[in-house]
Motif scaffolding. Sequence first.
Motif, short mmCIF file in Angstrom:
data_model
loop_
_atom_site.label_atom_id
_atom_site.label_comp_id
_atom_site.label_asym_id
_atom_site.label_seq_id
_atom_site.Cartn_x
_atom_site.Cartn_y
_atom_site.Cartn_z
N SER A 1 35.66 30.18 41.34
CA SER A 1 35.54 31.24 40.34
C SER A 1 34.14 31.83 40.34
CB SER A 1 35.88 30.67 38.96
OG SER A 1 35.05 29.57 38.70
N GLY B 1 32.17 29.96 43.72
CA GLY B 1 33.38 30.55 44.29
C GLY B 1 33.04 31.39 45.49
N THR C 1 43.39 34.14 40.31
CA THR C 1 42.37 33.15 39.97
C THR C 1 42.45 31.98 40.94
OG1 THR C 1 43.91 32.15 38.41
CG2 THR C 1 42.30 33.67 37.48
N GLY D 1 33.34 34.27 35.19
CA GLY D 1 34.73 33.88 34.90
C GLY D 1 35.75 34.97 35.16
#
Length: 354
Positions: free
Chosen positions: A229, A215, A256, A233
Motif C-alpha cells: 500500500s 508498496g 488494494t 493509504g
Amino acid sequence: MKNMLLLISLAGLLCGCAGPATKYERAGVAMGTTVGLTIYAPAGEAEELADQVQDLLDETEQELSWRLQDSQISRINASAGKQEGYDLSGELAEHLHLLWQVSEDSDGAFDLTIAPVVRLWDIDRWALEDAEHLTGEIVPDKAQVAQKLTLTGYERVRFDEGSEDETQGAGERIYLPEGYMLDLGAAGKGLACDRVLALLEGRLQGQTGDPAARGAILSLGGNILTYGSKPDGSAWKVGITDPENPGDYLGVLTLTGTNFVTTSGDYERYVEVDGARYHHIIDPATGYPADSGVRSVTILSDRGMLGDALSTACFVLGAEKGMQLAAKYDVEILMVTDDGELVMSEGMKKVFTR
Ligand code: FAD
Ligand code: MG
C-alpha cells in the motif's frame, strides 16, 4: 531537547525504522518492452530494490527468451526430436505444466507450441521497424501457414520423470517432436511479475515497527503488478486502454494490495496491409491472427503467469468462451468487443469505473 533526540533515535534503533516511505520512480526496458516501477519505501531501500527488480527482469529474460541462444527455452527448442528430451529445473517444469494445462483447458486457443507460426509471420520485425517502412511480404502464403501448423500442437508435448542415469539429469524431462519450438511471448512477462512479487514480499513485508506503509507498482508492457500500500493509504489505480484510441483510457480499476492485471490487445503489435489489420495473437486453429470478436482482454488475477496466459487464451476464444475459461480459473475478466461493448465478470464490475 538532547534527551528527546536521544529517545527518538533509540526508538528508531529498537523498531528498526529506516525513515519515512517516499515515492521512488524508475523507468527501464526489459523483454522488448518498457518497464515502469514505482516503489513506496524509505529512499535508500527503494533505490536498491529498483536495481534488484531490473536485475531480476534481465535474468528472467536471459532464461526465457527464445531469441537468446543460451536460454533455457532455446535449449529446450534445440532438443526437439531428440530421444533423450531435455532435463527441466523444478521451477520451469512447474511453469510449463501450467501452460500446458491452459493450452488443454482452452482447447488449444492458447498453445505453448505456436512458435513456428509466429516465426513465419515474423512478428518481431513489426516491432523493430515502423510498419510504414516494412518491406517484402508481410502476409505469408497459405500453404506456408498450413505447413508450419503441422509443427504445432501442445498435445504432442510430453513430460515425464527424470532418468535414473545421473548424467542425463534427475529432474523432470520434456520431449518436443522434431521441428517444434516453445514461445513464452504470451506468458513470460507474467512469470517475471510473479518473480518480482516474491522479491517485493521478501524485501518489504514484515518490517518490524515500519514507520510507513510500503508498496510498489510495476508495469511491464501490458502486465501490471500492484503490491502492498501507499503511505497515504489510497488505492492503486490501473487504467484500461481504449483499443480504438490507445492513447486514451476506457476506465480505471481501483485495487488494494496484491494484484496482477494483464491485457492482451490487437492494438499492441500489428501491421496494416491493404486496409486489413494483422496483429500478434495467432489463432492456433487457423495460423492467422485471431478474429474472435474482441479487441482486448484484461485479466485480474493473483498469479501473473496464469493471468498472462489466460489473457491470450481468452482473446483467441472470444467473449462467450473467454468468460467460461476465466470462471474456470477463478479470475476476473474484462473484454472489449469489436463494437466497443464491455463484457465483464461480476468481480471485475466491482472494481471497474468508466
Ligand atoms: P500476449 O497476448 O501476452 O502474447 C502474444 C505473444 O504470444 C505473441 O507475440 C506470440 O509470441 C505469442 N502468441 C501468439 N499467439 C499465441 C497463442 N495463441 N498461444 C500462445 N502464444 C501465442 N520483444 C521484442 O521486440 N524484442 C525482444 O527481444 C523481446 N524479448 C522478449 C523476451 C521475453 C522473455 C518475453 C516474455 C517477451 C519478449 N518480447 C520481446 C516481447 C514478445 O515478443 C511479445 O511481443 C510480447 O511478449 C507480447 O506480449 P503481449 O502482452 O502484447 O501479448
Ligand atoms: Mg498473454
